[in-house]
Write a protein that holds these residues in place. Structure first.
Motif, PDB file in Angstrom:
ATOM      1  N   VAL A  82      41.262  53.511  48.749  1.00  0.00           N
ATOM      2  CA  VAL A  82      40.239  54.379  48.536  1.00  0.00           C
ATOM      3  C   VAL A  82      40.769  55.755  48.843  1.00  0.00           C
ATOM      4  N   ARG A 136      36.998  53.363  40.162  1.00  0.00           N
ATOM      5  CA  ARG A 136      36.831  51.523  40.344  1.00  0.00           C
ATOM      6  C   ARG A 136      38.077  50.932  39.559  1.00  0.00           C
ATOM      7  N   ARG A 137      38.390  51.864  38.579  1.00  0.00           N
ATOM      8  CA  ARG A 137      39.606  51.055  37.625  1.00  0.00           C
ATOM      9  C   ARG A 137      40.797  51.114  38.387  1.00  0.00           C
ATOM     10  N   LEU A 157      43.950  46.810  43.944  1.00  0.00           N
ATOM     11  CA  LEU A 157      43.465  45.774  44.956  1.00  0.00           C
ATOM     12  C   LEU A 157      43.271  44.325  44.384  1.00  0.00           C
ATOM     13  N   ILE A 158      42.962  44.392  42.987  1.00  0.00           N
ATOM     14  CA  ILE A 158      42.886  43.072  42.470  1.00  0.00           C
ATOM     15  C   ILE A 158      43.879  42.511  41.264  1.00  0.00           C
ATOM     16  N   LEU A 161      41.178  51.361  41.830  1.00  0.00           N
ATOM     17  CA  LEU A 161      40.883  50.384  42.835  1.00  0.00           C
ATOM     18  C   LEU A 161      41.290  49.030  42.315  1.00  0.00           C
ATOM     19  N   ARG A 162      40.561  48.496  41.342  1.00  0.00           N
ATOM     20  CA  ARG A 162      40.841  47.030  40.680  1.00  0.00           C
ATOM     21  C   ARG A 162      42.217  46.928  40.504  1.00  0.00           C
TER      22      ARG A 162
END
Lengths: 184, 238
Positions: free
Chosen positions: A115, A158-159, A165-166, A161-162
């Motif tokens: 973040v 979010r893109r 993180l994911i 972060l995704r």
């Protein structure tokens, strides 16, 4: 009757102020990742809110109003110090990590670090939507930007972060060969 | 182009986020549910964004608090803001903000600044509010000394003691060394207030907070001090 209304409104305002403190701090921290600065932002926000109490027409809207004040405080702070508060300058420190919470803390550290690396504008939108649960319209009001901008910043934030993180981790996990050790 | 690609064309990434955030109306939601049924990648993306939201909430559920020390390295950028905040506070009579800050050392007037006094009713020396925010035993003792002197000086003088942050130790039955003095003062009509917010915060950290029976725990320090300042009480922070 008007006097009673005034008393009740003031009481509701004080209650809202008091109850919003932790939420304000959480968001301030998500914006700057510096506990001292976050604390000062909250303090300054509360001061300004007390100063400008008369400007608040609708007590129901106190929370969004407080977050808007805080966003302005941060803008003023950045202007005065010419700081951008980019992720590169932010060091995520949590020295209180007990060993038995190492794994959980690792997730917390990774998320905060990801973040912190977002541009501040995206960080603000993501935290207001995801942490505080504000609607897009309210976030637009708080940050004084169009709803479309809220959506595009949220989308980009979010893109990223995704990815970090994911998606990034699942790819890494797929690419990394399993380490199997034979035990006789 | 496959059916799956066709279905994707109908959903923008913004719509996926709006779905996750509950911003879509019922018809749009239904459409997205149907699309997700036929397109596993959309379904996966939705799950991932929901997971992301949960991860964020988890990561910021308990953000680190600033250290008590005023000299922390992290404060390098915040110092000027703190000063600005302190000034704004005094100018506005926003003592509440200062109190809300707890460990902030900033200005420590023995009584409200002229601006504060102007914003409130004229200070009345027969009504004294003492605010203790430090756990330093010398500060706790000083608060009690002042309260005892104030009670001794004037008959009918109203005195209240508000404790928050470290000052809460004064009224915590498990740690205070001053339970007897608090009880004596209480008998002389001195009122004691243990900040409800500070107590709640300690309890959230797992501390079993118990307060003396003389302590009132219905108000936050912020609320009490703001109220008394508005009523024109003399204010002294220890």
């Amino acid at each position: 009757m008007a006097l009673l209304d005034g008393v009740l409104k003031r009481r509701a305002f004080r209650t809202a102020l008091s109850q919003s403190r932790d939420r304000l701090y959480r968001t301030a921290y998500a914006w700057c990742h510096q506990p001292d600065l976050a604390d000062d932002l909250v303090q300054q926000t509360l001061c300004k809110a007390l100063q400008s109490q008369g400007q608040l027409k609708d007590v129901e809207a106190t929370e969004a109003w407080l977050f808007r004040i805080m966003a302005n405080c941060l803008t003023d702070y950045r202007r005065s110090r010419r700081e951008i508060l980019t992720g590169e300058e932010i060091e995520i420190v949590d020295s209180r990590t007990p060993e038995h919470e190492a794994y959980e803390q690792e997730i917390v550290r990774r998320v905060r670090s990801a973040v912190a690396k977002l541009p501040l504008e995206q960080r603000q939108v993501v935290s207001l939507v995801d942490l505080e649960g504000f609607t897009y319209a309210t976030v637009a009001e708080i940050l004084d930007i169009p709803v479309g901008t809220v959506m595009s910043r949220l989308c980009r934030g979010r893109r990223a972060l995704r990815e970090k993180l994911i998606a990034g981790r699942s790819t890494a996990a797929r690419e990394e060969p399993a380490q199997i050790r034979r035990i006789k | 182009m496959s059916d799956r690609d066709n279905s994707r064309d109908h959903v923008s990434e913004e719509q996926l986020h709006a779905f996750v955030d509950g911003e879509l109306d019922s018809a749009e939601k239904n459409r997205l549910f149907e699309l997700a049924d036929n397109a596993p990648d959309i379904d996966t993306q939705l799950c991932e964004y929901r997971k992301l939201k949960d991860m964020l909430r988890h990561a910021y559920a308990h953000p680190p608090r600033p250290p008590d020390s005023r000299q922390s390295a992290a404060g390098k950028g915040a110092t000027s803001l703190r000063l600005v905040a302190g000034i704004a506070l005094l100018v506005a009579g926003g003592v509440a903000g200062w109190i809300a800050h707890g460990p902030l050392e900033a200005p420590r007037p023995a009584q409200p600044s002229p601006a504060v006094a102007a914003a409130s009713q004229p200070a009345q020396p027969d009504r004294l509010l003492l605010h203790v925010a430090s756990s330093d035993p010398a500060s706790l003792e000083a608060a009690l000394d002042i309260a005892e002197r104030a009670v001794a000086e004037g008959t009918g003088r109203q005195v209240e003691v508000v404790a928050n942050e470290g000052g809460l130790d004064l009224l915590r039955s498990d740690v205070t060394p001053f339970a007897d003095r608090v009880a004596e003062l209480s008998e002389k009509q001195v009122l004691f207030f243990a900040c409800s917010t500070a107590i709640q915060r300690l309890r959230e950290k797992g501390v079993d907070v118990r307060v003396l029976p003389q302590a009132n725990v219905e108000f936050s320090a912020l609320d009490r001090v703001v109220m008394r300042l508005r009523e024109g009480w003399e204010y002294e922070k220890i």
